[in-house]
Design a protein around this motif. Structure first.
Motif, PDB file in Angstrom:
ATOM      1  N   ASP A  95       0.816  -1.127  -0.015  1.00  0.00           N
ATOM      2  CA  ASP A  95      -0.057  -0.007   0.048  1.00  0.00           C
ATOM      3  C   ASP A  95       0.801   1.377   0.103  1.00  0.00           C
ATOM      4  O   ASP A  95       1.628   1.554   0.995  1.00  0.00           O
ATOM      5  CB  ASP A  95      -0.882  -0.009   1.164  1.00  0.00           C
ATOM      6  N   PHE A  96       0.851   2.123  -1.061  1.00  0.00           N
ATOM      7  CA  PHE A  96       1.762   3.264  -1.262  1.00  0.00           C
ATOM      8  C   PHE A  96       1.237   4.365  -0.214  1.00  0.00           C
ATOM      9  O   PHE A  96       2.325   5.018   0.374  1.00  0.00           O
ATOM     10  CB  PHE A  96       1.491   3.959  -2.766  1.00  0.00           C
ATOM     11  N   LYS A  97       0.090   4.452   0.271  1.00  0.00           N
ATOM     12  CA  LYS A  97      -0.207   5.693   1.204  1.00  0.00           C
ATOM     13  C   LYS A  97       0.295   5.387   2.475  1.00  0.00           C
ATOM     14  O   LYS A  97       0.911   6.119   3.130  1.00  0.00           O
ATOM     15  CB  LYS A  97      -1.701   6.029   1.410  1.00  0.00           C
ATOM     16  N   SER A  98       0.217   3.879   3.119  1.00  0.00           N
ATOM     17  CA  SER A  98       0.681   3.680   4.459  1.00  0.00           C
ATOM     18  C   SER A  98       2.176   3.494   4.369  1.00  0.00           C
ATOM     19  O   SER A  98       2.825   3.867   5.400  1.00  0.00           O
ATOM     20  CB  SER A  98      -0.161   2.349   4.669  1.00  0.00           C
ATOM     21  N   ASN A  99       3.055   3.259   3.276  1.00  0.00           N
ATOM     22  CA  ASN A  99       4.200   2.879   3.259  1.00  0.00           C
ATOM     23  C   ASN A  99       4.896   4.435   3.162  1.00  0.00           C
ATOM     24  O   ASN A  99       5.979   4.653   4.052  1.00  0.00           O
ATOM     25  CB  ASN A  99       4.896   2.399   1.973  1.00  0.00           C
ATOM     26  N   SER A 100       4.068   5.343   2.463  1.00  0.00           N
ATOM     27  CA  SER A 100       4.468   6.686   2.459  1.00  0.00           C
ATOM     28  C   SER A 100       4.713   7.458   4.050  1.00  0.00           C
ATOM     29  O   SER A 100       5.380   8.299   4.437  1.00  0.00           O
ATOM     30  CB  SER A 100       3.754   7.621   1.534  1.00  0.00           C
ATOM     31  N   SER A 102       4.525   6.024   6.731  1.00  0.00           N
ATOM     32  CA  SER A 102       5.402   5.395   7.617  1.00  0.00           C
ATOM     33  C   SER A 102       6.809   5.855   7.533  1.00  0.00           C
ATOM     34  O   SER A 102       7.615   6.410   8.556  1.00  0.00           O
ATOM     35  CB  SER A 102       5.427   3.951   7.320  1.00  0.00           C
ATOM     36  N   LEU A 103       7.051   6.272   6.296  1.00  0.00           N
ATOM     37  CA  LEU A 103       8.462   6.968   5.905  1.00  0.00           C
ATOM     38  C   LEU A 103       8.321   8.221   6.552  1.00  0.00           C
ATOM     39  O   LEU A 103       9.511   8.801   6.997  1.00  0.00           O
ATOM     40  CB  LEU A 103       8.776   6.989   4.334  1.00  0.00           C
ATOM     41  N   LEU A 104       7.334   8.819   6.150  1.00  0.00           N
ATOM     42  CA  LEU A 104       7.280  10.578   6.841  1.00  0.00           C
ATOM     43  C   LEU A 104       7.245  10.421   8.208  1.00  0.00           C
ATOM     44  O   LEU A 104       8.054  11.352   8.980  1.00  0.00           O
ATOM     45  CB  LEU A 104       5.808  10.926   6.238  1.00  0.00           C
ATOM     46  N   VAL A 105       6.574   9.559   9.167  1.00  0.00           N
ATOM     47  CA  VAL A 105       6.798   9.661  10.471  1.00  0.00           C
ATOM     48  C   VAL A 105       8.020   9.224  10.865  1.00  0.00           C
ATOM     49  O   VAL A 105       8.673   9.622  12.115  1.00  0.00           O
ATOM     50  CB  VAL A 105       5.794   8.513  11.036  1.00  0.00           C
ATOM     51  N   THR A 106       8.918   8.307  10.332  1.00  0.00           N
ATOM     52  CA  THR A 106      10.304   7.892  10.559  1.00  0.00           C
ATOM     53  C   THR A 106      11.169   9.470  10.258  1.00  0.00           C
ATOM     54  O   THR A 106      12.009   9.569  11.230  1.00  0.00           O
ATOM     55  CB  THR A 106      10.755   6.681   9.829  1.00  0.00           C
ATOM     56  N   GLY A 107      10.912   9.869   9.111  1.00  0.00           N
ATOM     57  CA  GLY A 107      11.940  11.073   8.963  1.00  0.00           C
ATOM     58  C   GLY A 107      11.597  12.261  10.064  1.00  0.00           C
ATOM     59  O   GLY A 107      12.384  12.891  10.615  1.00  0.00           O
TER      60      GLY A 107
END
Length: 129
Positions: A95-100, A102-107
């Protein structure tokens, strides 16, 4: 179906004889990471009487011919341990939205940690000056 297990190197040719003779190249053999050897399953649409690979051959035998009783074959199918693989808990989605997100929160977490570290260093510098 014939399973060639535990061979190395990967190159080899499997020959299945029976109703017809079928030859397979083992270039798509799977590497076992635990043993470091290869596994390959060959198949034929007809009956297989003999399977040969890299000079080793096996012929079809019933369990009675091998001296294996029915109780032994039933007991061999039961699991040996109740260990679980912890990697199954990792949720790998496409799922592109959840992966994005997750990446944003990690950043953002990394940015916050960096800001806190810089503030601590500046505070220590101010007290020492």
């Amino acid at each position: 179906m014939c399973l060639a297990a535990g061979f190395f190197p990967k190159q080899g040719s499997m020959t299945l004889t029976g109703d017809e003779t079928v030859s397979h190249e083992a270039n798509k053999a799977v590497l076992s990471t635990t043993s470091g050897t290869y596994y390959y399953a060959g198949y034929s649409t007809g009956n297989i009487g003999q399977c040969k690979m890299n000079g080793k051959d096996a012929s079809k035998q019933s369990p009675e011919e091998k001296g294996i009783t029915k109780e032994q074959t039933q007991n061999d199918c039961e699991p040996q341990s109740k260990a679980t693989n912890k990697t199954e808990e990792i949720n790998n989605t496409d799922d592109f939205k959840s992966n994005s997100l997750s990446l944003l929160v990690t950043g953002l977490r990394l940015l916050l940690a960096k800001a806190v570290a810089v503030n601590v260093m500046m505070t220590i510098k101010a007290f020492l000056a």
